[in-house]
Design an enzyme around this catalytic site. Sequence first.
Site, PDB file in Angstrom:
ATOM      1  N   ARG A  45       0.875  -1.184   0.000  1.00 24.49           N
ATOM      2  CA  ARG A  45       0.000   0.000   0.000  1.00 24.49           C
ATOM      3  C   ARG A  45       0.909   1.229   0.000  1.00 24.49           C
ATOM      4  NH1 ARG A  45      -2.177   3.283   4.032  1.00 24.49           N
ATOM      5  NH2 ARG A  45      -4.273   4.084   3.626  1.00 24.49           N
ATOM      6  N   SER A 117     -12.760  -2.495   0.842  1.00 24.75           N
ATOM      7  CA  SER A 117     -13.037  -1.889   2.151  1.00 24.75           C
ATOM      8  C   SER A 117     -14.485  -1.452   2.195  1.00 24.75           C
ATOM      9  CB  SER A 117     -12.154  -0.649   2.369  1.00 24.75           C
ATOM     10  OG  SER A 117     -10.809  -1.018   2.401  1.00 24.75           O
ATOM     11  N   LYS A 145      -4.093   6.178   8.546  1.00 24.17           N
ATOM     12  CA  LYS A 145      -4.945   6.601   7.426  1.00 24.17           C
ATOM     13  C   LYS A 145      -5.737   7.812   7.906  1.00 24.17           C
ATOM     14  CE  LYS A 145      -8.742   4.756   4.577  1.00 24.17           C
ATOM     15  NZ  LYS A 145      -8.439   5.225   3.239  1.00 24.17           N
TER      16      LYS A 145
HETATM   17  N1  TZP Z   1      -7.975   1.367   6.514  1.00 25.69           N
HETATM   18  C1  TZP Z   1      -8.726   1.576   7.598  1.00 25.69           C
HETATM   19  S1  TZP Z   1      -7.774   1.910   8.961  1.00 25.69           S
HETATM   20  C2  TZP Z   1      -6.344   1.764   8.063  1.00 25.69           C
HETATM   21  C3  TZP Z   1      -6.637   1.469   6.755  1.00 25.69           C
HETATM   22  C4  TZP Z   1      -5.665   1.278   5.662  1.00 25.69           C
HETATM   23  C5  TZP Z   1      -4.996   1.975   8.653  1.00 25.69           C
HETATM   24  C6  TZP Z   1      -4.551   0.831   9.511  1.00 25.69           C
HETATM   25  O1  TZP Z   1      -3.266   1.077  10.044  1.00 25.69           O
HETATM   26  P1  TZP Z   1      -2.877   0.808  11.559  1.00 25.69           P
HETATM   27  O2  TZP Z   1      -1.530   1.454  11.717  1.00 25.69           O
HETATM   28  O3  TZP Z   1      -2.806  -0.672  11.733  1.00 25.69           O
HETATM   29  O4  TZP Z   1      -3.903   1.464  12.409  1.00 25.69           O
END
Ligand code: TZP
Length: 213
Positions: A45, A117, A145
């Site tokens: 990603r 998602s 994010k």
């Molecule tokens: N989609 C929803 S939350 C997220 C994504 C890509 C980020 C997740 O990252 P982390 O650091 O595990 O909270």
Amino acid sequence: MTSCTKQVLAKQLRLYFVCGTTDASDLVTTVKTALRCGVTCFQFREKGKDALYGDEKEAMARTLQHECREAKVPFIINDDVELALAIDADGIHVGQDDLPAKQVRERLGPDKWLGVSVHTMEEVSAALPFADYVGIGPIHETRSKLDAGIVRGTELIQQVRRHYPLLPIVGIGGIRPDHVPAIIDDGADGVAVISAIASAPDVAEATRRFACL
Ligand code: TZP
Ligand code: MG
């Protein structure tokens, strides 16, 4: 997808590491370590203002894909259908703001994995004819994010599991090892993690903590 294939996929989602060059100081080493210590699926990603583009992004994707192949772990690309097709990745993951799942499926053909998602039951039903699994979150607060939206806990996971007993589900967002048992109990097949592995002072130890759950 047959129910047998769904079961295989669900198992493969157990510890889904998601990462790009802006999440880890040395992405290749981080991914190699995580693969060695128990990650069951990997998603490249590549996001953010210093993210790689073009040839550099493709070269990084190929390097990571090679490591995943060696480890026999599926290699998924986030968003970038062209790149996924160019390098023959195992699948692609898209969000609600990306190319619609129907179009992605048309581009990919039937054999590659498609993850979507989702944040509501409507989004789940819309994704269902095309998706192999859904990602649901953020379960907890996340810094990885910026537009992740409101923290949801596992309510939607529980709802989706009740309606679709066989649909592979992965929870995402702020997940630490001690959260995992409850998320799985509530119906997820696995957890997707960025920072708890990528930013850990000891990536091997952090991955093993997730992997042994
Ligand atoms: N989609 C929803 S939350 C997220 C994504 C890509 C980020 C997740 O990252 P982390 O650091 O595990 O909270
Ligand atoms: Mg996206």
